[in-house]
Design a protein around this motif. Structure first.
Motif, mmCIF file in Angstrom:
data_model
loop_
_atom_site.group_PDB
_atom_site.id
_atom_site.type_symbol
_atom_site.label_atom_id
_atom_site.label_comp_id
_atom_site.label_asym_id
_atom_site.label_seq_id
_atom_site.Cartn_x
_atom_site.Cartn_y
_atom_site.Cartn_z
ATOM 1 N N ARG A 77 0.857 -1.187 0.000
ATOM 2 C CA ARG A 77 0.000 0.000 0.000
ATOM 3 C C ARG A 77 0.893 1.236 0.000
ATOM 4 O O ARG A 77 2.078 1.164 0.327
ATOM 5 N N TYR A 78 0.330 2.369 -0.370
ATOM 6 C CA TYR A 78 1.117 3.590 -0.359
ATOM 7 C C TYR A 78 0.266 4.777 0.061
ATOM 8 O O TYR A 78 -0.962 4.761 -0.060
ATOM 9 N N HIS A 79 0.944 5.811 0.589
ATOM 10 C CA HIS A 79 0.334 7.088 0.879
ATOM 11 C C HIS A 79 0.548 7.988 -0.337
ATOM 12 O O HIS A 79 1.702 8.234 -0.735
ATOM 13 N N ALA A 80 -0.520 8.498 -0.910
ATOM 14 C CA ALA A 80 -0.394 9.326 -2.109
ATOM 15 C C ALA A 80 0.470 10.549 -1.866
ATOM 16 O O ALA A 80 1.242 10.961 -2.744
ATOM 17 N N ASN A 81 0.404 11.111 -0.655
ATOM 18 C CA ASN A 81 1.155 12.336 -0.389
ATOM 19 C C ASN A 81 2.644 12.087 -0.215
ATOM 20 O O ASN A 81 3.419 13.040 -0.055
ATOM 21 N N ALA A 82 3.064 10.819 -0.227
ATOM 22 C CA ALA A 82 4.485 10.504 -0.097
ATOM 23 C C ALA A 82 5.115 10.117 -1.423
ATOM 24 O O ALA A 82 6.347 9.957 -1.494
ATOM 25 N N MET A 83 4.317 9.966 -2.453
ATOM 26 C CA MET A 83 4.841 9.387 -3.679
ATOM 27 C C MET A 83 5.801 10.322 -4.421
ATOM 28 O O MET A 83 6.765 9.867 -5.035
ATOM 29 N N VAL A 267 11.971 4.173 3.567
ATOM 30 C CA VAL A 267 11.414 3.194 4.497
ATOM 31 C C VAL A 267 10.242 2.455 3.850
ATOM 32 O O VAL A 267 9.516 3.000 3.024
ATOM 33 N N LYS A 268 10.115 1.190 4.227
ATOM 34 C CA LYS A 268 8.892 0.431 4.002
ATOM 35 C C LYS A 268 8.297 0.185 5.392
ATOM 36 O O LYS A 268 8.914 -0.491 6.213
ATOM 37 N N ARG A 269 7.154 0.734 5.620
ATOM 38 C CA ARG A 269 6.531 0.540 6.933
ATOM 39 C C ARG A 269 5.752 -0.778 6.942
ATOM 40 O O ARG A 269 5.352 -1.296 5.909
ATOM 41 N N GLY A 270 5.563 -1.313 8.137
ATOM 42 C CA GLY A 270 4.811 -2.552 8.280
ATOM 43 C C GLY A 270 4.137 -2.612 9.637
ATOM 44 O O GLY A 270 4.497 -1.874 10.569
ATOM 45 N N TYR A 271 3.148 -3.494 9.768
ATOM 46 C CA TYR A 271 2.333 -3.590 10.974
ATOM 47 C C TYR A 271 2.290 -5.030 11.471
ATOM 48 O O TYR A 271 2.495 -5.972 10.693
ATOM 49 N N HIS A 272 2.040 -5.185 12.759
ATOM 50 C CA HIS A 272 1.743 -6.527 13.260
ATOM 51 C C HIS A 272 0.692 -6.468 14.362
ATOM 52 O O HIS A 272 0.460 -5.442 14.994
ATOM 53 N N ALA A 309 4.386 -4.315 2.794
ATOM 54 C CA ALA A 309 5.035 -3.012 2.834
ATOM 55 C C ALA A 309 4.037 -1.884 2.624
ATOM 56 O O ALA A 309 3.135 -1.978 1.786
ATOM 57 N N GLU A 310 4.244 -0.813 3.392
ATOM 58 C CA GLU A 310 3.503 0.430 3.206
ATOM 59 C C GLU A 310 4.511 1.523 2.858
ATOM 60 O O GLU A 310 5.426 1.808 3.633
ATOM 61 N N ILE A 311 4.346 2.123 1.676
ATOM 62 C CA ILE A 311 5.228 3.206 1.248
ATOM 63 C C ILE A 311 4.630 4.506 1.760
ATOM 64 O O ILE A 311 3.546 4.920 1.331
ATOM 65 N N ALA A 312 5.320 5.133 2.689
ATOM 66 C CA ALA A 312 4.806 6.330 3.339
ATOM 67 C C ALA A 312 5.970 7.110 3.920
ATOM 68 O O ALA A 312 7.104 6.616 3.981
#
Length: 410
Positions: A77-83, A267-272, A309-312
């Motif tokens: 997933r990605y945050h549009a404002n970070a692209m 960074v690639k953010r991630g959650y658990h 991965a979350e691109i943010a």
């Protein structure tokens, strides 16, 4: 307070650097804003990936890229404002992921990976933490035969090129090994030479305690106060040293940029989230749902579900939409019960566009060393990196050729 070396960052990499320097007779101060292992090292899938000779590449297939563009994929997933600010990094990452370039990168990367199990075992034994390591391997599971066959071909190539051991599991064999997984799975692929960790935070904590038994000192401090002459402020006062190792993971560029180094770190953010298993259900191995990009791993606290991965932006607010998206899918894979954590945990993987860590001396400052950018393999490569940095700093023969990981490549 004077030391030989200050290590900034008490994640798995920084702790291992501190241990190996202290073992070689250096007086080391390890500094972090939190206790060891409580940032990025806290929330991974607990895999020590002996099979990981090819670092995780950027997908290049048009269909996959179009799927990612819709921002609904369970694995990315990605945050549009970070692209916009991330685009130069992603472009270089995509170029380095070309199969020919990726294969060249793997030749260097594999030299680190081949030592990951032996170095962890040696360090865990010395730290009295061997019980935290599980030599059972881990498993990729498949919902389609097409994906299964493609992944088996990749495993066969890794075996030919680098001797990576693997075991193909038909549906029946998979059910024997993991009887509580979804019966509709099309089989699995097991990497038997990899280890897993029952509690990554406990492992880093044990390594940090071993560092202290060797005579090392840990301090709560602020890496942003680092100044030339290698002084840094801590709660116990100012510490001075003749050398400093920057091992701050995703925050490393805050120090390196201020010192004049423009390094392409993203960074690639991630959650658990942890779950209780339902009734008597049991998970024996970490399991990757290949089609959906999440891992279920048995941990001391429960079954840990880790996302892709979350691109943010590094410090943007949590947006655990990925976790919410894959949780219902994960419940069809394994009988998960209630959530055990009050809220999802979020971490940040420090990544370089060529998928390799930055390990070695800085070119413009005497006594400044870098050890960061390990992306998905920080836990895997922490002890190897720690040994390599210590050998370089003390003038020993090195375990591997450090030149591919030098900062000058950027």
């Amino acid at each position: 307070m004077k030391f030989d070396t200050v290590v900034l960052g008490a994640g798995i990499v920084g702790v291992c650097v501190a241990v190996h320097l202290q073992k070689r007779g250096r007086a080391v101060a390890l500094i972090d804003r939190k206790l060891p292992g409580n940032e990025t090292s806290f929330g991974n899938a607990g895999l020590i990936q002996r099979e990981g000779v090819y670092p995780y590449a950027f997908p290049r297939g048009l269909g996959t890229l179009l799927r990612y563009a819709r921002n609904q994929s369970p694995d990315v997933r990605y945050h549009a404002n970070a692209m916009l600010e991330t685009a130069p990094f992603l472009w270089r990452y995509w170029r380095n992921s070309h199969p020919a370039k990726h294969a060249e990168i793997a030749k260097s990367y594999a030299t680190l990976i081949e030592h990951c199990i032996s170095e962890h075992h040696a360090l865990a034994a010395a730290a009295g933490a061997s019980a935290l390591l599980r030599p059972t391997g881990w498993i990729k599971v498949f919902r389609s035969s097409i994906t299964r066959d493609a992944e088996i071909q990749i495993a066969e190539r890794w075996h030919r090129e680098y001797g990576v051991a693997f075991e193909t599991l038909d549906a029946s064999r998979l059910q024997q090994m993991e009887p509580d997984l979804d019966k509709r799975l099309q089989g699995g692929l097991r990497y038997p030479e990899s280890d897993s960790v029952s509690d990554p935070n406990a492992l880093v904590t044990a390594y940090a305690r071993y560092f202290e038994t060797l005579g090392g000192r840990f301090f709560i401090g602020d890496a942003d106060t680092l100044r030339e002459g290698w002084q840094v402020d801590t709660q116990a006062g100012t510490i001075e040293a003749s050398s400093v190792v920057v091992a701050l993971g995703p925050w490393s560029d805050r120090v390196s940029t201020r010192l004049g180094y423009r390094l392409p770190l993203a960074v690639k953010r991630g959650y658990h989230m942890h779950y209780a298993p339902r009734q008597t259900a049991r998970l024996n191995h970490p399991v990757l749902d290949v089609e959906n990009g999440y891992v279920l791993a048995p941990m001391a606290r429960g079954i840990r579900l880790t996302t892709g991965a979350e691109i943010a932006r590094r410090d943007a607010d949590k947006t655990p939409a990925q976790l919410d998206a894959v949780e219902p899918i994960a419940r069809t894979l394994f009988p998960l019960g209630e959530r055990l954590d009050a809220e999802p945990w979020m971490g940040r993987r420090p990544c370089t566009p060529d998928m390799m860590p930055i390990i070695g001396p800085a070119r413009n400052h005497q006594g400044l060393w870098f050890a960061f950018g390990h992306a998905h393999h920080g836990l895997t490569l922490g002890p190897v990196t720690g040994r390599l940095i210590a050998e370089m700093m003390t003038g020993e023969d090195t375990l591997v050729d450090p030149r591919p990981f030098r900062v000058e490549r950027f």
